[in-house]
Design an enzyme around this catalytic site. Structure first.
Site, short mmCIF file in Angstrom:
data_model
loop_
_atom_site.label_atom_id
_atom_site.label_comp_id
_atom_site.label_asym_id
_atom_site.label_seq_id
_atom_site.Cartn_x
_atom_site.Cartn_y
_atom_site.Cartn_z
N LYS A 196 -1.87 -43.03 -1.21
CA LYS A 196 -2.72 -44.21 -1.02
C LYS A 196 -4.16 -43.82 -1.34
O LYS A 196 -4.76 -42.99 -0.67
CB LYS A 196 -2.60 -44.72 0.41
CG LYS A 196 -3.42 -45.98 0.68
CD LYS A 196 -3.19 -46.47 2.09
CE LYS A 196 -3.99 -47.71 2.41
NZ LYS A 196 -3.76 -48.18 3.80
N LYS A 249 0.09 -46.61 -3.87
CA LYS A 249 -0.80 -47.76 -3.72
C LYS A 249 -2.21 -47.35 -4.12
O LYS A 249 -2.70 -46.32 -3.63
CB LYS A 249 -0.78 -48.21 -2.25
CG LYS A 249 -1.71 -49.36 -1.92
CD LYS A 249 -1.68 -49.69 -0.43
CE LYS A 249 -2.61 -50.84 -0.13
NZ LYS A 249 -2.67 -51.15 1.32
#
Length: 327
Positions: A196, A249
Site C-alpha cells: 500500500k 493499492k
C-alpha cells in the site's frame, strides 16, 4: 510483387469471433469486489461529490444497495465505516456494535451468500485520522497491533467472511492471525493490504470516509511510490505471517508491482482500483472527453492482464452491467 518474408499477425484479428477465440485475458463479474461506505445514523444516502455514483449509506438504505449488488451478480463487498463518535484510539472500530459490525450483520442476514469483507483499520475512527496510536506526534507500531487484532475479532464475531487489514503497521498480519485464532476464528481468511503506497490517488476516499489525517501524513507507514523492491519485502512478510490474499493499492499506476507480486507469490492477488482512479474517469466521462464504458473495461482488463485475480473497484456495478451480469 516483392518476395517479402514477414509475419501476418492480423490474421488472428480478422473477425470479432476470431478475436474472442484468441483473447488472452477475460474480465468477469466474479472478479469484482465492490466497496461500500456505511454511515452511523438514519435516512442517510449522501452523495460523494468527488466520486459520482458513490454514496454513504445508513443501514436503512444499505439494503437497496446490497440488493442491486447481488442482482448484478457481484460476489463480494468490502465495508468501510463512518461512525458518529471518534476518539484517540478509534474505539468504535472494535466495539461489538460499531457501524461496520452492524453493517456486517445486516448484510449477512439479508444476503447470506454474499461475501462480506471488513476493512480493518483505525483511521476512520480516530479523531486524529491516523491508522494507529499516537504519542508525541508519532504513530506507534506495536501498541496499535492489539487494537487491530481486537477490531478483526469484533468483525469476525459479527459475521465477516474475510478480514482485510489496511493500516500498514509492521506485524499486523501476524497480530490479527493470532487474535483470530485465539478467538476461535481460525477459518477466517486475511486479505492483506500487503503493498500500500502513500498515494495522492486516495484523495476522494478520504472525503468519502472522513479519514483525512488532522496533522502530517502517512508516509512513515505507507510506502514510497518510488520503491519497487520494498513491495516484495512487504508482501513476503505478510505471506510468512499468514496472509491468505495479497492486495496491491493503488492499481493503475502500479501495474508493474501487480505483475511483480504475481510472479513472486502464489496467493490470490487483489488490485485495488482506488478512488482517485475512479474519479478521473468519471470526470473525463462527464465532460464527454472519453467513452466511459470502453475506458473502464480496458482499465479493469489491464489489471487482470497484469496478474490480478480479483479487482476491488467502485466501477463494479457499471462494469457488471456492461458485461451482462444482471440477473
Amino acid at each position: 510483387m516483392m518476395n517479402l518474408q514477414f509475419s501476418r499477425h492480423r490474421r488472428l484479428r480478422h473477425t470479432e469471433t476470431l478475436r474472442r477465440m484468441v483473447k488472452e485475458t477475460s474480465l468477469h463479474v466474479d472478479d469484482f469486489i465492490y466497496p461500500i461506505f456505511v454511515a452511523e445514523g438514519d435516512n442517510i444516502k449522501n452523495p460523494i461529490a468527488s466520486m459520482p455514483g458513490v454514496f454513504q449509506f445508513s443501514l436503512d438504505h444499505l439494503g437497496e444497495e446490497l440488493d442491486e449488488v447481488v442482482r448484478l451478480g457481484i460476489p463480494s463487498v468490502i465495508l468501510f465505516g463512518i461512525p458518529h463518535e471518534k476518539d484517540a484510539i478509534g474505539s468504535q472500530a472494535f466495539h461489538d456494535h460499531g457501524i461496520v459490525q452492524e453493517a456486517i450483520r445486516f448484510a449477512k442476514d439479508r444476503h447470506p451468500d454474499l461475501m462480506v469483507i471488513a476493512d480493518t483499520c483505525l483511521c476512520e475512527y480516530t479523531d486524529h485520522g491516523h491508522c494507529g496510536v499516537i504519542e508525541n506526534g508519532k504513530v506507534l507500531n506495536d501498541p496499535t497491533l492489539d487494537l487491530l487484532a481486537r477490531t478483526a475479532v469484533a468483525q469476525a464475531k459479527a459475521g465477516a467472511d474475510i478480514i482485510a487489514p489496511s493500516n500498514m503497521m509492521d506485524g499486523f498480519v501476524a497480530a490479527i492471525r493470532y487474535g483470530l485464532d485465539e478467538a476461535g476464528y481460525e477459518h477466517i481468511p486475511i486479505m492483506s493490504y500487503a503493498v500500500k503506497y502513500a498515494s495522492a490517488y486516495y484523495g476522494p476516499f478520504r472525503d468519502a470516509a472522513n479519514s483525512t489525517p488532522q496533522f502530517g501524513d502517512r508516509k512513515t507507514y505507507q510506502m514510497d511510490p518510488a520503491n519497487r523492491l520494498e513491495a516484495m519485502r512487504e508482501a513476503a512478510s505478510d505471506v510468512e505471517e499468514g496472509a491468505d490474499f495479497l492486495i496491491v493499492k493503488p492499481a493503475l499506476s502500479y501495474l508493474d508491482i501487480v505483475r511483480d507480486v504475481k510472479n513472486n507469490f502464489v496467493l490470490p492477488l487483489v488490485a485495488y482500483n482506488v478512488s482517485g482512479e475512479y474519479a478521473m474517469i468519471k470526470a473525463a466521462a462527464a465532460n464527454g472527453w472519453i467513452d466511459e464504458e470502453r475506458i473502464v473495461l480496458e482499465t479493469l482488463t489491464s489489471m487482470k492482464r497484469a496478474g490480478a485475480d480479483l479487482i476491488m473497484t467502485y466501477h463494479a456495478k457499471d462494469a457488471a452491467k456492461w458485461l451482462g451480469g444482471a440477473k
